[in-house]
Design a protein around this motif. Sequence first.
Motif, PDB file in Angstrom:
ATOM      1  N   ALA A  77       0.855  -1.188   0.000  1.00 40.61           N
ATOM      2  CA  ALA A  77       0.000   0.000   0.000  1.00 40.61           C
ATOM      3  C   ALA A  77       0.888   1.234   0.000  1.00 40.61           C
ATOM      4  O   ALA A  77       2.017   1.205   0.505  1.00 40.61           O
ATOM      5  CB  ALA A  77      -0.908   0.004   1.227  1.00 40.61           C
ATOM      6  N   THR A  78       0.362   2.326  -0.539  1.00 39.09           N
ATOM      7  CA  THR A  78       1.196   3.512  -0.693  1.00 39.09           C
ATOM      8  C   THR A  78       0.344   4.745  -0.941  1.00 39.09           C
ATOM      9  O   THR A  78      -0.847   4.636  -1.271  1.00 39.09           O
ATOM     10  CB  THR A  78       2.150   3.322  -1.901  1.00 39.09           C
ATOM     11  N   ARG A  79       0.962   5.931  -0.790  1.00 40.12           N
ATOM     12  CA  ARG A  79       0.411   7.155  -1.374  1.00 40.12           C
ATOM     13  C   ARG A  79       1.155   7.472  -2.676  1.00 40.12           C
ATOM     14  O   ARG A  79       0.844   8.442  -3.341  1.00 40.12           O
ATOM     15  CB  ARG A  79       0.549   8.322  -0.395  1.00 40.12           C
ATOM     16  N   GLY A  80       2.193   6.675  -3.015  1.00 35.89           N
ATOM     17  CA  GLY A  80       2.837   6.867  -4.314  1.00 35.89           C
ATOM     18  C   GLY A  80       4.282   6.451  -4.434  1.00 35.89           C
ATOM     19  O   GLY A  80       4.636   5.617  -5.251  1.00 35.89           O
ATOM     20  N   ASN A  81       5.173   7.020  -3.623  1.00 38.40           N
ATOM     21  CA  ASN A  81       6.601   6.790  -3.828  1.00 38.40           C
ATOM     22  C   ASN A  81       7.028   5.378  -3.433  1.00 38.40           C
ATOM     23  O   ASN A  81       7.827   4.751  -4.121  1.00 38.40           O
ATOM     24  CB  ASN A  81       7.418   7.839  -3.067  1.00 38.40           C
ATOM     25  N   HIS A  82       6.509   4.877  -2.335  1.00 40.89           N
ATOM     26  CA  HIS A  82       6.796   3.494  -1.934  1.00 40.89           C
ATOM     27  C   HIS A  82       6.290   2.535  -3.023  1.00 40.89           C
ATOM     28  O   HIS A  82       6.972   1.564  -3.369  1.00 40.89           O
ATOM     29  CB  HIS A  82       6.122   3.202  -0.592  1.00 40.89           C
ATOM     30  N   GLY A  83       5.127   2.825  -3.573  1.00 37.11           N
ATOM     31  CA  GLY A  83       4.569   1.975  -4.615  1.00 37.11           C
ATOM     32  C   GLY A  83       5.416   1.958  -5.873  1.00 37.11           C
ATOM     33  O   GLY A  83       5.593   0.910  -6.509  1.00 37.11           O
ATOM     34  N   GLN A  84       5.956   3.112  -6.250  1.00 35.30           N
ATOM     35  CA  GLN A  84       6.865   3.150  -7.402  1.00 35.30           C
ATOM     36  C   GLN A  84       8.133   2.364  -7.118  1.00 35.30           C
ATOM     37  O   GLN A  84       8.655   1.654  -7.984  1.00 35.30           O
ATOM     38  CB  GLN A  84       7.220   4.602  -7.748  1.00 35.30           C
ATOM     39  N   SER A  85       8.621   2.480  -5.908  1.00 32.20           N
ATOM     40  CA  SER A  85       9.820   1.740  -5.509  1.00 32.20           C
ATOM     41  C   SER A  85       9.609   0.238  -5.616  1.00 32.20           C
ATOM     42  O   SER A  85      10.410  -0.489  -6.220  1.00 32.20           O
ATOM     43  CB  SER A  85      10.190   2.107  -4.065  1.00 32.20           C
ATOM     44  N   ILE A  86       8.511  -0.238  -5.046  1.00 31.14           N
ATOM     45  CA  ILE A  86       8.218  -1.671  -5.056  1.00 31.14           C
ATOM     46  C   ILE A  86       7.912  -2.135  -6.478  1.00 31.14           C
ATOM     47  O   ILE A  86       8.340  -3.221  -6.901  1.00 31.14           O
ATOM     48  CB  ILE A  86       7.057  -1.998  -4.098  1.00 31.14           C
ATOM     49  N   GLY A  87       7.200  -1.305  -7.239  1.00 32.14           N
ATOM     50  CA  GLY A  87       6.909  -1.649  -8.621  1.00 32.14           C
ATOM     51  C   GLY A  87       8.169  -1.796  -9.460  1.00 32.14           C
ATOM     52  O   GLY A  87       8.298  -2.736 -10.259  1.00 32.14           O
ATOM     53  N   TRP A  88       9.094  -0.860  -9.305  1.00 28.31           N
ATOM     54  CA  TRP A  88      10.365  -0.902 -10.042  1.00 28.31           C
ATOM     55  C   TRP A  88      11.143  -2.163  -9.680  1.00 28.31           C
ATOM     56  O   TRP A  88      11.609  -2.901 -10.568  1.00 28.31           O
ATOM     57  CB  TRP A  88      11.183   0.349  -9.720  1.00 28.31           C
ATOM     58  N   ALA A  89      11.297  -2.417  -8.389  1.00 25.76           N
ATOM     59  CA  ALA A  89      12.090  -3.567  -7.939  1.00 25.76           C
ATOM     60  C   ALA A  89      11.425  -4.892  -8.312  1.00 25.76           C
ATOM     61  O   ALA A  89      12.104  -5.853  -8.706  1.00 25.76           O
ATOM     62  CB  ALA A  89      12.306  -3.485  -6.432  1.00 25.76           C
ATOM     63  N   ALA A  90      10.097  -4.944  -8.218  1.00 16.38           N
ATOM     64  CA  ALA A  90       9.383  -6.165  -8.594  1.00 16.38           C
ATOM     65  C   ALA A  90       9.575  -6.456 -10.078  1.00 16.38           C
ATOM     66  O   ALA A  90       9.833  -7.608 -10.476  1.00 16.38           O
ATOM     67  CB  ALA A  90       7.900  -6.021  -8.263  1.00 16.38           C
ATOM     68  N   ARG A  91       9.464  -5.437 -10.897  1.00 18.54           N
ATOM     69  CA  ARG A  91       9.673  -5.601 -12.344  1.00 18.54           C
ATOM     70  C   ARG A  91      11.081  -6.115 -12.638  1.00 18.54           C
ATOM     71  O   ARG A  91      11.265  -7.011 -13.466  1.00 18.54           O
ATOM     72  CB  ARG A  91       9.441  -4.260 -13.045  1.00 18.54           C
ATOM     73  N   ALA A  92      12.069  -5.570 -11.926  1.00 13.75           N
ATOM     74  CA  ALA A  92      13.456  -5.981 -12.146  1.00 13.75           C
ATOM     75  C   ALA A  92      13.680  -7.452 -11.810  1.00 13.75           C
ATOM     76  O   ALA A  92      14.559  -8.104 -12.383  1.00 13.75           O
ATOM     77  CB  ALA A  92      14.395  -5.103 -11.312  1.00 13.75           C
ATOM     78  N   HIS A  93      12.863  -7.990 -10.890  1.00 13.89           N
ATOM     79  CA  HIS A  93      13.017  -9.389 -10.471  1.00 13.89           C
ATOM     80  C   HIS A  93      11.957 -10.308 -11.078  1.00 13.89           C
ATOM     81  O   HIS A  93      11.871 -11.484 -10.706  1.00 13.89           O
ATOM     82  CB  HIS A  93      12.970  -9.469  -8.939  1.00 13.89           C
ATOM     83  N   GLY A  94      11.132  -9.774 -11.989  1.00 16.67           N
ATOM     84  CA  GLY A  94      10.122 -10.591 -12.629  1.00 16.67           C
ATOM     85  C   GLY A  94       9.010 -11.035 -11.709  1.00 16.67           C
ATOM     86  O   GLY A  94       8.444 -12.115 -11.871  1.00 16.67           O
ATOM     87  N   VAL A  95       8.684 -10.190 -10.728  1.00 14.60           N
ATOM     88  CA  VAL A  95       7.654 -10.511  -9.736  1.00 14.60           C
ATOM     89  C   VAL A  95       6.412  -9.663  -9.995  1.00 14.60           C
ATOM     90  O   VAL A  95       6.509  -8.445 -10.198  1.00 14.60           O
ATOM     91  CB  VAL A  95       8.187 -10.246  -8.307  1.00 14.60           C
ATOM     92  N   ALA A  96       5.236 -10.291  -9.997  1.00 10.61           N
ATOM     93  CA  ALA A  96       3.989  -9.544 -10.166  1.00 10.61           C
ATOM     94  C   ALA A  96       3.770  -8.625  -8.970  1.00 10.61           C
ATOM     95  O   ALA A  96       4.103  -8.970  -7.831  1.00 10.61           O
ATOM     96  CB  ALA A  96       2.817 -10.511 -10.302  1.00 10.61           C
ATOM     97  N   CYS A  97       3.193  -7.455  -9.213  1.00  8.24           N
ATOM     98  CA  CYS A  97       3.063  -6.440  -8.151  1.00  8.24           C
ATOM     99  C   CYS A  97       1.694  -5.782  -8.184  1.00  8.24           C
ATOM    100  O   CYS A  97       1.276  -5.258  -9.217  1.00  8.24           O
ATOM    101  CB  CYS A  97       4.155  -5.389  -8.324  1.00  8.24           C
ATOM    102  N   THR A  98       1.014  -5.833  -7.049  1.00  4.50           N
ATOM    103  CA  THR A  98      -0.260  -5.138  -6.876  1.00  4.50           C
ATOM    104  C   THR A  98      -0.100  -4.095  -5.777  1.00  4.50           C
ATOM    105  O   THR A  98       0.410  -4.406  -4.693  1.00  4.50           O
ATOM    106  CB  THR A  98      -1.388  -6.122  -6.496  1.00  4.50           C
ATOM    107  N   ILE A  99      -0.512  -2.882  -6.061  1.00  9.97           N
ATOM    108  CA  ILE A  99      -0.380  -1.779  -5.101  1.00  9.97           C
ATOM    109  C   ILE A  99      -1.771  -1.203  -4.819  1.00  9.97           C
ATOM    110  O   ILE A  99      -2.551  -0.946  -5.744  1.00  9.97           O
ATOM    111  CB  ILE A  99       0.530  -0.663  -5.633  1.00  9.97           C
ATOM    112  N   VAL A 100      -2.059  -0.982  -3.545  1.00  4.55           N
ATOM    113  CA  VAL A 100      -3.321  -0.396  -3.125  1.00  4.55           C
ATOM    114  C   VAL A 100      -3.090   1.063  -2.728  1.00  4.55           C
ATOM    115  O   VAL A 100      -2.173   1.366  -1.961  1.00  4.55           O
ATOM    116  CB  VAL A 100      -3.942  -1.166  -1.934  1.00  4.55           C
TER     117      VAL A 100
END
Length: 321
Positions: A77-100
């Motif tokens: 969950a995020t207001r934005g920056n944490h979600g971008q961080s997790i999204g970027w890192a998940a993409r780099a590792h080939g992991v699906a990512c859902t953010i609320v």
Amino acid sequence: MNLPTLPDIEAAAQVVYREFQATPQYRWGLLSERLGTECWVKHENHTPVGAFKLRGGLTYFDQLKQRGELPGEVVSATRGNHGQSIGWAARAHGVACTIVVPHGNSLEKNAAMRALGVTLIEHGQDFQESREFAMRLALDRGAHMVPSYHLDLVRGVSTYWWEFFKAVPQLGVAYVPIGQGSGACAAIAAKLALGHRARIIGVVSAHATTYFDSLTAGRVVEAPVTTVLADGMACRVADPVALDILAAHLDHIVKVTDLEVAQAMRDLYTATHNVAEGAGAAAFAAAMQERSQLSGQVVGIALSGGNVDSGTVAKVLMNAA
């Protein structure tokens, strides 16, 4: 009360530097003039996602990988920056990512997360409601829930303060905004690891005071969130682990209003031509509030992020916020 050690931070820097290099820190003349003393800015708005959080996401996923625990899916969950961080890192590792995110969240932050391949869900009226929903969702799906505060996040975030303290050893005081606490705890970790002398001063929104109230009470105190500008600090419930660290090591904590934050956003733009989001301008707002006490000291502020909707920037710069 675990904090990253110097070897931890140095190892984390190598992980971070695979994606981007150290961000700059500059002594800005007009800011120093306005503050009445030497003022340095650490430009975390210059990371590839426009905020410091990316450092934590990269090291969090690296630690999962090192332990052989990379999941198939993460939720956060995020207001934005944490979600971008997790999204970027998940993409780099080939992991699906859902953010609320809560309803009414920044449209441009939402778009930036989607551009990273994040599945975005809007739920709840504030970050805490989004966080609680994300935890239930992760449990239902058997996905890995990435928290907003965790030692492996602090490990990465510490690298920006490590860079700052090494680059400007003469810093006497450093102001750091507090959302869920990773940034402020990281500043403390880097200070202790390097044996730096700077006083660390925390900054919260006057319209989101859970950390101020909790530090005063000596226990977690929930507080309502009404800030319009400082969404990066819009937390209703303090993290107890972060709270213990801050209680032991912060010099003190400052509350800044949205009006003060808006003025700081204008000051930063005028002096540096960098756009700061509300939380990103909060450190300078706090320094300005205490400027009469800072004469002769070398002040460091974190411009922790620049992710603010263009319409909001226009209103603030036109003095209409």
